[in-house]
Design an enzyme around this catalytic site. Sequence first.
Site, short mmCIF file in Angstrom:
data_model
loop_
_atom_site.label_atom_id
_atom_site.label_comp_id
_atom_site.label_asym_id
_atom_site.label_seq_id
_atom_site.Cartn_x
_atom_site.Cartn_y
_atom_site.Cartn_z
N GLY A 1 7.91 -1.80 -1.94
CA GLY A 1 6.88 -2.83 -2.02
C GLY A 1 5.59 -2.42 -1.35
O GLY A 1 5.36 -1.25 -1.06
N LEU B 1 2.65 -2.46 -2.78
CA LEU B 1 2.32 -1.48 -3.81
C LEU B 1 0.86 -1.06 -3.78
O LEU B 1 -0.02 -1.85 -3.43
CB LEU B 1 2.66 -2.07 -5.18
CG LEU B 1 4.10 -2.55 -5.33
CD1 LEU B 1 4.31 -3.17 -6.71
CD2 LEU B 1 5.09 -1.41 -5.11
N HIS C 1 2.03 3.81 -6.64
CA HIS C 1 3.20 3.18 -7.25
C HIS C 1 2.91 2.82 -8.72
O HIS C 1 3.76 3.00 -9.59
CB HIS C 1 3.55 1.87 -6.53
CG HIS C 1 4.03 2.05 -5.12
ND1 HIS C 1 3.29 1.64 -4.04
CD2 HIS C 1 5.18 2.57 -4.62
CE1 HIS C 1 3.96 1.89 -2.93
NE2 HIS C 1 5.11 2.47 -3.25
N GLN D 1 17.47 3.38 5.97
CA GLN D 1 16.70 4.63 6.03
C GLN D 1 15.69 4.64 7.19
O GLN D 1 14.90 5.56 7.31
CB GLN D 1 16.03 4.92 4.69
CG GLN D 1 14.92 3.99 4.29
CD GLN D 1 14.45 4.25 2.87
OE1 GLN D 1 15.12 3.90 1.91
NE2 GLN D 1 13.30 4.87 2.71
N GLY E 1 7.74 9.62 -6.59
CA GLY E 1 6.46 10.27 -6.33
C GLY E 1 6.65 11.61 -5.66
O GLY E 1 7.54 11.79 -4.83
N GLN E 2 5.76 12.53 -6.00
CA GLN E 2 5.81 13.87 -5.41
C GLN E 2 5.41 13.85 -3.93
O GLN E 2 5.70 14.77 -3.19
CB GLN E 2 4.89 14.79 -6.23
CG GLN E 2 4.08 15.77 -5.43
CD GLN E 2 4.27 17.20 -5.89
OE1 GLN E 2 4.40 17.49 -7.08
NE2 GLN E 2 4.28 18.11 -4.96
N SER F 1 1.82 3.22 1.64
CA SER F 1 1.77 1.85 2.18
C SER F 1 1.42 1.90 3.66
O SER F 1 0.83 0.98 4.20
CB SER F 1 3.11 1.16 1.98
OG SER F 1 3.46 1.21 0.62
#
Length: 289
Positions: free
Chosen positions: A31, A33, A37, A64, A156-157, A195
Amino acid sequence: MQIVSSNAAMQRLAKKWQRAGALIGLVPTMGFLHEGHLSLVREARKRAGKRGKVVVSIYVNPTQFAPTEDFSKYPRDLKRDLKLLRVEGVDTVFVPDDKEMYPDRRDVPARFSTYVTEEKLSQTMEGASRPAHFRGVTTVVAKLFNIVLPDVAVFGQKDFQQAAIIKRMVRDLNFPVRIIVAPTAREPDGLAMSSRNKYLEGDLRRQATVLWRAMRATKVAVKKIKLFSAAVLKRDVKKWIETEPDARLDYVEFFDPETLVPITEVSPGTHMALAVFVGKTRLIDNGRL
Ligand code: PAF
């Protein structure tokens, strides 16, 4: 746009789509975003096709984060997220809560006790700095794959190591999903979108571009000299980073992009990743030299 919060309802919906022959594209997120994203959402739409279904999951995954990290203050704004996703034409937003994802995790005996652990690629870099991090990521992503049943999932990279570990998990455990890694979205001054950039107040926002500047300077040096000792480059990167008063290098690594094995002689094509504290905010970035 449908908003689904139960695992059972999400799975039922995904099975219905599967029976109708629609491809499912998933973008897992925590989230808050940003444009990065949204570029993953567009990629998922491209891969799933007009008749396919795009699902974005929004879940700040507690497993995590270490107890000392920013789980409780991680930025959240569901209302704004839903507005952005509606504009992108997302079909379903999956928003489970902790009870749904980890039933009674803190009970003894806990009802949740199965984790997925990748044992090789997760030992270095982010894994060394944040020991339980990738076990939390692989566990929640495996759960999301089983709940959303995607044909394609887009990451995402910017989280290069995360993407490599998820690809390895998918291969090792035979998840029937294709993993796409989309390029890092950057602000005009080079800062990778995240974020956590929200935490960068005042001059810290300017100082944060030092990750991008250090990567660019390294690329120029490696292009000129061709073969560079990683130890020398690491020392130089630390010096560059620490020219900013509030920046502190956590790690910088040079490695093979497939195996993530560290490289001692850096040449064009080697991959570089770094983590830097800017004030209290920990930022990461990576790129090919
Ligand atoms: O990259 C992230 O935002 C998270 O690690 C992920 C993949 C959504 C799992 O929680």
